[in-house]
Structure formats: C-alpha cells, structure tokens
Write a protein that holds these residues in place. Sequence first.
Motif, short mmCIF file in Angstrom:
data_model
loop_
_atom_site.label_atom_id
_atom_site.label_comp_id
_atom_site.label_asym_id
_atom_site.label_seq_id
_atom_site.Cartn_x
_atom_site.Cartn_y
_atom_site.Cartn_z
N PRO A 108 5.10 -17.00 -56.46
CA PRO A 108 5.56 -18.17 -57.21
C PRO A 108 4.39 -18.96 -57.79
O PRO A 108 3.25 -18.79 -57.35
CB PRO A 108 6.28 -19.01 -56.15
CG PRO A 108 6.30 -18.23 -54.91
CD PRO A 108 5.42 -17.07 -55.04
N VAL A 109 4.70 -19.80 -58.76
CA VAL A 109 3.65 -20.60 -59.40
C VAL A 109 3.03 -21.52 -58.36
O VAL A 109 3.71 -22.29 -57.69
CB VAL A 109 4.26 -21.45 -60.53
CG1 VAL A 109 3.19 -22.31 -61.17
CG2 VAL A 109 4.93 -20.57 -61.55
N MET A 110 1.72 -21.39 -58.20
CA MET A 110 1.02 -22.18 -57.18
C MET A 110 -0.35 -22.51 -57.68
O MET A 110 -1.00 -21.69 -58.33
CB MET A 110 0.88 -21.34 -55.90
CG MET A 110 1.81 -21.73 -54.81
SD MET A 110 1.45 -20.72 -53.41
CE MET A 110 3.06 -20.17 -53.03
N SER A 111 -0.83 -23.68 -57.34
CA SER A 111 -2.17 -24.03 -57.80
C SER A 111 -3.21 -23.43 -56.86
O SER A 111 -4.25 -22.98 -57.30
CB SER A 111 -2.33 -25.54 -57.91
OG SER A 111 -1.86 -26.16 -56.74
N GLY A 112 -2.96 -23.42 -55.57
CA GLY A 112 -3.91 -22.85 -54.63
C GLY A 112 -3.62 -21.40 -54.37
O GLY A 112 -2.66 -20.85 -54.90
N ASP A 141 6.25 -19.84 -50.56
CA ASP A 141 6.66 -21.12 -51.11
C ASP A 141 7.64 -21.77 -50.13
O ASP A 141 8.68 -21.20 -49.84
CB ASP A 141 7.33 -20.83 -52.47
CG ASP A 141 7.90 -22.07 -53.10
OD1 ASP A 141 7.70 -23.16 -52.53
OD2 ASP A 141 8.53 -21.95 -54.16
N PRO A 142 7.30 -22.93 -49.61
CA PRO A 142 8.17 -23.54 -48.60
C PRO A 142 9.58 -23.83 -49.09
O PRO A 142 10.50 -23.97 -48.30
CB PRO A 142 7.44 -24.83 -48.21
CG PRO A 142 6.44 -25.06 -49.27
CD PRO A 142 6.11 -23.74 -49.85
N THR A 143 9.77 -23.92 -50.41
CA THR A 143 11.11 -24.28 -50.88
C THR A 143 12.04 -23.08 -50.97
O THR A 143 13.25 -23.24 -50.98
CB THR A 143 11.04 -24.93 -52.26
OG1 THR A 143 10.40 -24.03 -53.15
CG2 THR A 143 10.28 -26.21 -52.21
N ILE A 189 7.31 -26.20 -44.21
CA ILE A 189 6.08 -26.67 -44.87
C ILE A 189 4.87 -26.31 -44.01
O ILE A 189 3.90 -25.75 -44.49
CB ILE A 189 6.13 -28.19 -45.11
CG1 ILE A 189 7.26 -28.50 -46.10
CG2 ILE A 189 4.81 -28.70 -45.64
CD1 ILE A 189 7.33 -29.92 -46.54
N PHE A 229 13.40 -31.03 -55.18
CA PHE A 229 13.02 -30.82 -53.80
C PHE A 229 12.90 -32.11 -53.00
O PHE A 229 12.56 -32.10 -51.84
CB PHE A 229 11.71 -30.02 -53.73
CG PHE A 229 11.82 -28.72 -54.46
CD1 PHE A 229 12.71 -27.76 -54.01
CD2 PHE A 229 11.10 -28.46 -55.60
CE1 PHE A 229 12.84 -26.56 -54.68
CE2 PHE A 229 11.24 -27.27 -56.28
CZ PHE A 229 12.12 -26.31 -55.82
N PHE A 260 15.53 -30.24 -49.61
CA PHE A 260 14.54 -29.34 -49.07
C PHE A 260 15.14 -28.70 -47.82
O PHE A 260 15.66 -29.39 -46.95
CB PHE A 260 13.25 -30.11 -48.73
CG PHE A 260 12.25 -29.26 -48.03
CD1 PHE A 260 11.70 -28.17 -48.66
CD2 PHE A 260 11.90 -29.53 -46.73
CE1 PHE A 260 10.81 -27.36 -48.00
CE2 PHE A 260 11.00 -28.72 -46.07
CZ PHE A 260 10.45 -27.63 -46.71
N ASP A 273 2.74 -26.21 -60.02
CA ASP A 273 3.41 -26.61 -58.79
C ASP A 273 3.08 -28.04 -58.39
O ASP A 273 3.39 -28.46 -57.30
CB ASP A 273 3.08 -25.63 -57.66
CG ASP A 273 1.63 -25.72 -57.23
OD1 ASP A 273 0.82 -26.20 -58.03
OD2 ASP A 273 1.32 -25.29 -56.11
#
Lengths: 245, 806
Positions: A99-103, A108-110, A42, B421, B480, B384
């Motif tokens: 990946p889908v991201m708002s920012g 993607d950490p996952t 993260i 997650f 996670f 997300d």
Amino acid sequence: MAFTFAAFCYMLALLLTAALIFFAIWHIIAFDELKTDYKNPIDQCNTLNPVSIDLMLVLPEYLIHVFFCVMFLCAAEWLTLGLNMPLLAYHVWRYTSRPVMSGPGLYDPTTIMNADVLAYCQKEGWCKLAFYLLSFFYYLYGYVIISTSSLYGYVIISTSFPSTISMGMLLSLPLLLSLWYVLYLSLFYGYVISTSPTVSMVCSLPLLILRVCYLYLSYCLYGMFSTSPYSTGMLSLPLLLSLWV
Amino acid sequence: MPNQPVYQQRPVSRTDSSPSHGGYNQTGYQHLPQPFPNMSQLSAALGGLSGVPELEVEALRPVNLLQERNLLPHQPLDAPEPNLSADLKKANCSPDTFRCTLTNIPQTQALLNKARLPLGLLLHPFRDLAQLPVITSNTIVRCRSCRTYINPFVSFLDQRRWKCNLCYRVNDVPDEFMYNPVTRSYGEPHKRPEVQNSTVEFIASSDYMLRPPQPAVYLFVLDVSHNAVEGGYLNVFCHTLLENLDKMPGDTRTRVGFITFNSTIHFYNLHESLSQPQMLVVSDIDDIFIPTHDSLLVNLKESRALVRVLLTSLHSMFSQTRETHSALGPALQAAYKLTSPTGGRVSVFQTQLPTLGPGLLQSREDPNQRSSTKGVQHLGPATDFYKKLALDCSGQQIGVDLFLLSSQYSDLASLACMSKFSAGSIFYYPSLHHVHNPAQLDKFQKDLERYLTRKIGFEAVMRIRCTKGLSIHTFHGNFFVRSTDLLSLANINPDSGFAVQMSIEESLADTSLACFQSALLYTSSKGKRRIRVHTLCLPVVSQLSDVYAGADVQAITCLLANMAIDRSISSSLSDARDALVNAVVDSLSAYKNTVSNIQQSGLIAPAALCLFPLYVLALLKQKALRMGTSTKLDERVFAMCEFKSQPLQQIMRAVHPDLYRLDTMSDQGALHLNDCIVPQPHLLHLTAEKLTREGAFLMDCGSVFYLWIGKCCNDVFIRDMLGCPNHASIPPSMTQIPELETPLSERLRALLAWLQDSRPFSSTLHVVKDDATAKTSFFQHLVEDRSDSALSYYEFLLHIQQQMSK
C-alpha cells in the motif's frame, strides 16, 4: 582446498536460514496474536514494519534473503540460486505492490484486520516457514557434500584419477541408491547407443532426456560441474557398487 | 434508595414520524406468553419453520424476468420479515437499525456457497430514535464468558439462571435484576426492559471508562485562502455557526476553538479576559507548534462573547486576501496537537488542493480520461500522510470531518483518508459559489445546520457479537478496526451506517436461531458514558429454498456495492463491475439449477430476488461505478465514500430513485397525519416509457428531488402547483415550490415534507422542464433505459441469460 567459497556460502546460508526460520515463527505468532485480539493493529504494524529501529522484521528478512542469493550467484551455484529465485521474485512483487506508504514497510494497520488479508498473511507465514525449513536441510546437505567432495576429491585426484569424486558419491549413496541404479543402467546403455554411429534420432531422444536428468542429479549431488559427470560416473559406479556391496 | 435501579423512558429530541422509515413505534412492553420460555418452548414457538407460511411461498414464486415488466411494488419496498414466531418478531430489532442480507441464515458455509448470495449485516447503530428505553442500574447483566448483554432472545432456565443465546453458557441472574422497575414488582426477571426490548441504552458505570468522560470539544479548521473567500462559504459558515452556537450538543464543559489557514496557520486566543480575539500567526509550516497552550480551545460558556465577535469579523478579516496557497497538512497537524489532550471533533473546510507543507498533493486527474472505458486510475490515496494523521487522531479520540467545497480537482481520494480512518464524515459541494450557484450554497447551509446540531458521541467503540459459529469477515464504513470484532470510532454521528460481511465457520445445525448483537459504547455530549445495544434474531435454515425465500434484495445490493468499491480500489473498476454482474449470474443460475424445477425458458428468479438484476444494473450506472460516461474523479470518489458510510435507506434511494406521477395522484390510500393529507402515489419504473408529455413526475433521489413537467402538461395543473400560468413561463432554474392555497399545492407540499422527514439532511428540489438543458441530470437517473455507454434493463437481462447459458 578443503573449504571453497561455495562451501562458505552454504555455511553462511545455513546460519542465516536459521535466523529466517526464527523470523517466520515470529511472523506467525504476531499474526495469531492479532487475530486473537491480544494486540492493537497499529502497534502490530509498527513492529512488523521496520519503522522503529529496535524491532525489525520485514525488511531484514528480505535483505538477508537477497544477500545469500547474491552470494550463491558469486559462487556460481546455479541450482541453489534457481531454487531461491521464486521466493526472491515473490519478495520483489510483494514489496512493489504494497500500500501507499511514506516509510518502508509492508503492512497497513487499516487493512490488516480484513479477514482475507489476515488469512493471507498467516498462510504466507506458514509457507515461508516450510520453505526455510526445507532449505535449511538443503544447505546443510550442500555444505557437507561440497566440503567433503572437494576435500576427498583433491586427495583422490592426486592418487587415482578415474574416481575423482567417488567419495562424495559414496556419501550420497545410501540416500539415492535405488534411483541411481536405475538411472545408471539406462544411461549406460544410452551412452553406448548414442555413441554408435548407426543409431536413429528417434531412439536417442528419450535417452538424451534421461541423460539430462542424470546431469541434473549429479549436479544436485556434487553441487558443481567439477568433472564430467557421466564419464566418472560410468567408470566409478560399478567400482563403488562393488565396494558398497 | 440509591441502590434501586432507575428506569426511564426518555423521548429523544428528534421525532421521527415517517412511515417509510419504518419508525420506531414501541407501544409499551410486550409480554411473552410463558413466564420462563426455555429452549424447548422457544423452538416450539418457532414451529413456523416447518409449516411454511404464505409469506415464504410468495417469496419463492418463480418470476420470469423477461416477461414480467412491472416488478416494482406500489409503495417503497419494506424489509422482508424474518420467519419467526410472533413474540420473537415483535421483540426483534427494527430493520432500519439492523438488517441482514439473508433473513434466513444458512446452516453451513457450504449451503451459503451454494446459494451464491453474500451474507452480511447493514447497521445504522446511532440512528435518531423516537423512543429509546434508557436503563440505569448498578450492574449491567452480561454473559460471563462472551460478555453479551442480556437481550430478549436469551432463555431463562428458572428464576435464577439464564442461558446466553450467543455462546450458550448458563449464567446467574443477579439479585438486582429480580426487581422490575417498570412494574415495580419483584421476581419477574423476564419482564425487565432489557429482556423486553431489543434496542436499549445503558448508562455505564466507571468500569466502562478508561479516563473521565471527555467534554464536547469542537475545533473548526477553516480555509481562508483567496479561493475560499471568493466562493463565499466563509460568510455562510460564520452565520450558520452563530445561529446554532447554542444548539450544538454539549454541556457547561463544551469547548470550541478555531484555526484558519492559507500559506500560514492562524490561531485565535479567545480567553475570556480579553476584549478582542487575538490572532496568533505561525508561519513555520514545516515544523508546526502551538503558540500558547491555554485559551486556544476555550470553554464556550465563558468565552461566548469573544466567539461571537470572532465569527462576525472573520469574513471581513480575510475579504481582501490575495493568498492562494493552502497549507492544509500543517493546519491538520496543529489541530491534532491542540485537541489531543481531550479528543473531540475537528471540522475541516477545504476549498482547493493542498499546496504547501507536509501532505501537499499534485493534480492527478487527466480530464481526457473522464469517460474512458479502459479503467479509472488514482482511486487510492497518493500519500499516506492523511491516513497516518487519521490513525493518530483515532488514537487520541479525535474525529475529523471534511467539508470539501472545491470546483477544481482536489484529490478527494487522498484527503478523504483523514475522515475514513478517524470515523468522520465527508461532505462535498463541487460547485459552491454564492453568485453562480446559490442553490448549492443553500444546501450547504442547511446541511451545516444539521451537522452542527445533530447528536454526537465521543470516544466510542462498537463491538459486534454473533452466535457461536458465525464470524465477521470484513467491515465497511468509516472507522478504524481495532480487532476482529471491535471498531474504534473517535466520533459517532446519527447519520453514518456500517456494513459487515460475515462467514460461517462452524455448522449451526444444533441451533434454530442465530443472533447478532452490536454494542456501541460512547460518551454523550453531556459527559455520560452510555452503551447502546441492538440485538437481531434470525432463524437458521437447512434448505436452499428457504435461503432464497429470506433474501433481502436491498441489503444484498448495499453490501455488494460496498464490496465492489473495495474491489475497485484494490484491483480495478472493471473487475468490480464484472464481479457485480457475476453476482447476479451466479445467484440466478444457482437458483435455476437447484431450487426451481420448472423447465421453462427465460430468466427465472425467485420473487424475493426479482429486483436484484435491476438494482445491480442501477449500481453499474452510479457515478461511483459507471464507465464510459464522463465523471469527474472527485465526484466518483465522493460517491464511493457515500456508499461506504451511508445507511441503507439513503444508499437505496440514490441507487434506485423513487418516481411518482403527480398529475393523476388521488387521495386513495393517502395518509392522514395531523390534519394533513399525504397522498401516496404509486412507484413507477425508472424508464422514459413511463413519462408522458401530459404528465408531471416527481423523482426522489435521496439528496435531491426532481420535478419533471411535461411539455403538454395541463395549464391549470401548472398554475395550481407552481403558480405559473403555463409551461413556457416556468423559470429555468426553479428550486422551490411556492406556498399556494390550492389543494394540489398543499398535497404536493405535504408529500415533499413527508418524504423529507425520513432523511436527516434536507434535499434540494429542481423543477425540470421538458426542454431544459437540466434534463440530462434527470434522465441519467432513468436506469432502465439505454444510455450511450450502458445497457438497457432488457439488454442487461439478455446479457445475464447469455452468461448463464455459458
């Protein structure tokens, strides 16, 4: 007119590429740390993605690259631009398929701990480092050629016409002498034959290709179509060779 | 004596007596023949590797799939036994907990690539166990370099030194370890319970805590919009929780809280000094805040009376609501804020698409595309928001469980991220309604009961270590991933399984055994920090034929299913399906070209893999991966989530249901379990060919049983079993077997109860008449038959053969 816009572009690109090399090294170290368990994904993704303002990596790299590509476009440095196009296209593809991201961001950490993704990111880092290192030297070279050729070219034009850019060629000669010589010979004869009205198309075709290669090479060396390359080349090369030898 | 280690054998609450589960029958402690088996003795004990036993020969018997029709064994398939010496076999971890796709580990990656089979582990680490050795000692003995816990597969060089079986470092045996609490003797470190059992649980000291162990915290986030109340779930939820309030795992510190939401968020002040629960409404959903910081999450013991009052009145409070909006995102943010100081479990009940505030979603499903053969869109999340929230929750040790109770499209692909997650679980009841679908409501109630009362572990982490040379490639499940071998699990529950893909980085040539160890560190609901350790030991082989002989077809199928689901989300569904078919084609052609030297036409497979094409065909016909058959997007996504998070047994039952014939069942081979005779009918192939009009059949699909009654079934049989005079009088939607005094009814109920015993959630039963409309749901499970959009088993085999000859 010693310091043209193109020369300025090369100089700027040179400096910025140095920064990009630094970014690439950072990228490699970051992923290595992640792999060897020194960092939490993260935190890692927060540093790599420009979420926090103080630590930015991905977007600035892309923006810097786009920036000097635009500069080269303005300076009409087609070859340099062409060499940078694949990376530019790759960056666009990479960012659109994120990946889908708002920012803003890329990682993607996952999914980053997935061995395939991790290996891909590491490989990407090494490839970019290699590319930036090579292009660093290319820009250095381009900068030297352009600034000197335009400098000496200007002086020489005023004094003796035929060898307009012979000084630039002189600089490049030690590097490409052998190749140059072979090309010169074939082109010299190619020129003679193709100007002759009796020549057949079959004979001229390979020579035409060679001439295109020659144009390409001279373009590489001068960085611009300042003069008709083969006319000056033809005339000045023997002279130069005699000077050199 | 405070310094003395205490050892106790503690029975765990749930008894697990099902033989099909394998059970966990430990009858005391096994004794190794030599006091200190060193490395050379161990390899001598492994002599079986050269002198191949009969099992191996049987596993390699070439089977011509096109000719042999009856491949299924009579009883459900067991995991293949690793080819180890008897002592190691006895000490090895139960296959229900820990299973590897290849029970003979190939020596090098090159050999693995040649075999074209996936290498991976299937884990069910927190499974309910009948018996579990629990160890309390001051020092937990671990390897000093790789931190492996001491296990039955280490070797003692002498009294004072042991050699780690994962990194081969020589470690000292601490003084405390010399005393054996079981035999109360000194100087026998190899007889300690840690070295005798491959599944043990340690009570951890404060070294294993970052903060004092958290109390059990349960927060319920309930949808109270018009849609939710109308469906009737709220009533069932309140009743079930009221009944199970005392059975929820926890101690005196247990805390509970409630949040309800529609277009606003409602908090409930349950402070013990109040006489009535106080409702606090927050309508600013764009910037959510917690109205009061104490007394929203209250101690269950102190405020029990108020919780009861709230639960009894909750349904009537919202029964007249006209509010149709749902502000799920803000409610989740509030839940996060409320639980973040402690961590805990958040249970979310949602009945529609979130329509307000952050995290709102749009309908993405095109009903006309449900049976498209081109590909399926929108398998990934639309936003997300839920993933970020889950990561925040995971960081604060909050697990989010989602109950989706919606009949409309609710974008489970996006919503599921909140559980995926944060190590939560996902439940989906597509057509829950108290009037229209009471059977589903019943199932919801039973599942909820299990959910509320099952064991739970908080603030958990799980690390998987393996022998030097092996490395972890990818994890599958709900969690996670914190680092290459560490999973962060905010909550761990006994019903979740994990899959791990492995790769071989260095050659294993200098070792004859490969070991895997999973260690799960968690806080129990009683506030104890515990470590559950499982160790699996497998032989390493250098021959390709041995790799094939050790293939575990069920584990391979489950791992492939997980990989296919990843592929269908990252790439496309048709890609994933192609990859599955290619997995069969590649492995069978690799076997044909390298191992089998029989120049025989037809499709040859080793006996160990003879069910592989069948299982892959069954996978292709699953809701998650099928194409061309109308499937709702949410149902498809839910099926995918199930594949990723269920343990192996559950997945296999869903993929390839067990079919039994009931009317000819006899007492031959029946089990006798405490005065009760459980008949063991033979398994049948899943094809309509096996059904007859005169018969009655039971199909066990894991979460649902189908009892199919043929048209010409004997009236006496129907009367004895169902209490109806004849076939025509069986009611169309029968979901229960009446308790009749006939031997037949007793046997059937015993069989159902026995099958039920091996699974955590209760299964529903549907009696399907031959002519009923409900029979399509029964026939879609007959995977060997041709359906309008998919191949039959024989056609599939021909297709594979054709691909192989290319």
